[in-house]
Scaffold this active site. Structure first.
Site, PDB file in Angstrom:
ATOM      1  NE  ARG A  22      58.454  24.214  26.165  1.00  0.00           N
ATOM      2  CZ  ARG A  22      59.461  23.966  26.729  1.00  0.00           C
ATOM      3  NH1 ARG A  22      59.544  23.022  27.809  1.00  0.00           N
ATOM      4  NH2 ARG A  22      60.667  24.699  26.498  1.00  0.00           N
ATOM      5  CG  HIS A  77      57.868  24.674  32.896  1.00  0.00           C
ATOM      6  ND1 HIS A  77      57.485  25.082  31.617  1.00  0.00           N
ATOM      7  CD2 HIS A  77      59.136  24.133  32.543  1.00  0.00           C
ATOM      8  CE1 HIS A  77      58.452  24.838  30.785  1.00  0.00           C
ATOM      9  NE2 HIS A  77      59.107  24.334  31.043  1.00  0.00           N
TER      10      HIS A  77
END
Ligand code: NDP
Ligand code: OXD
Length: 314
Positions: free
Chosen positions: A229, A277
């Protein structure tokens, strides 16, 4: 009874179709088509608007459409029902593809040859280390970390891994806890981060950690690969570490702010490889099936699997 599919920004069409096929007789609703809140027994969510799962009086479980649940747990009005995250062989395999790709990319200096090709420059590097010369350390030895470790080991990389609790795995040097982190970093040339974002891990990829990575490796400097993350990394520290040589390169799939802002210096650094991502997307074919299987098992009275520990945050 109905299942609420709440994933703003995603095309709900393919998900509704798959979920309806795997869960015959159930209505699959979205926040836009939700009329009867009392009929909702399950919610399948990705970055749902905080508060939007409140006032569903018959909700029995929340299913995360991704492996990470940090975006669910930040909702201060989260109902007190179990949250199950996705553990899916397709998602896991995709992540390992991305991790292996990036380890090999840094090992084989792909970016340098891209630059050379653009300049039509034919220049060999006589000092090409083998995978066996380059030590990989994996932060997070869960579903994703374990699969990546297995696949990297097949290529020949010596593997170490770090987790919260003690682990063992054939051919992997396992470390845990703060002392274990220290020891693993000292023998790491390529650091792969597959940690969840929690109160304990936020900002862990910072200047102090980079300073503890091995400096005697065959790549001439340490490499950071983060697909966990963005909140795990301190981007100003990554840039300073690239400037100082504490890091030689980085592959980043996740960022403090997503999408990565246009003016981020990370876009312009030749030593940094940026992906949007998407190292391991949740594919509706497999993830909808996995959620439906959980629901059907739950309705047979079986326990839910992969339930999140809210106190730990993953
Ligand atoms: P798991 O829960 O299976 O594994 C998490 C691992 O991290 C475990 O080994 C756990 O230790 C370890 N860990 C957690 N907190 C700490 C800590 N404080 N100190 C040391 N180790 C810690 O998760 P997954 O492998 O399935 O997924 C990991 C993360 O990857 C997700 O949370 C998500 O953020 C990210 N992800 C990113 C994607 C992308 O597209 N970029 C796609 C999918 C996931 P222990 O085993 O002892 O519990
Ligand atoms: C996930 C993600 O957590 O895609 O699955 O980030």
């Amino acid at each position: 009874m109905s299942l609420l599919f709440a994933a703003p920004g995603w095309d709900a069409g393919p998900w509704r179709k798959r979920l309806a096929a795997f869960l015959p007789g159930r209505a699959i609703v979205t926040p836009e088509t939700l009329v009867d809140r009392a009929a909702v027994r399950y919610a399948a969510v990705w970055r749902h608007p905080p508060g939007s799962l409140a006032h569903l009086p018959r909700l029995e479980a929340i299913f995360s459409l991704g492996a990470g649940v940090d975006a669910i747990l930040v909702d201060p009005n989260l109902p007190d029902v179990p949250i199950a995250r996705i553990v899916d062989p397709d998602l896991t395999a995709r992540m390992s593809e991305w991790v292996v790709l990036n380890c090999l990319m840094h090992l084989r200096r792909t970016r340098r040859y891209e630059r050379q090709q653009r300049a039509r420059e034919w220049a060999d590097d006589p000092d090409q280390p083998a995978a066996g010369d380059v030590r990989v350390g994996i932060l997070g030895f869960g579903e994703l970390g374990r699969d990546a470790a297995r696949k990297l080991a097949t290529i020949g990389f010596p593997i170490a891994a770090w987790s919260a609790s003690p682990k063992s795995a054939p051919g992997v040097a396992c470390f845990d806890g703060p002392a274990g982190l220290e020891a693993m970093l000292a023998r790491t040339d390529i650091l792969v981060c597959l940690l969840p974002l929690t109160a304990a891990t936020r900002g862990i990829l910072n200047a102090s950690l980079f300073a503890r990575l091995a400096r005697d490796g065959r790549l001439g400097g340490a490499i950071l690969i983060n697909a966990g993350r963005g909140g795990l990394q301190v981007e100003t520290d990554i840039l300073s570490a690239l400037d100082s040589g504490a890091l030689k390169g980085a592959s980043l799939d996740v960022f403090e702010t997503e999408p990565l802002p246009h003016d981020s210096p990370l876009w312009r650094r030749p030593e940094v490889f940026v992906t949007p991502h998407n190292s391991a997307i949740s594919h509706p074919d497999s993830v909808a099936r996995a959620i439906a299987e959980q629901i059907l098992a739950h309705e047979r009275g079986e326990p839910l699997r992969h339930v999140v520990d809210r106190a730990r945050g993953y």
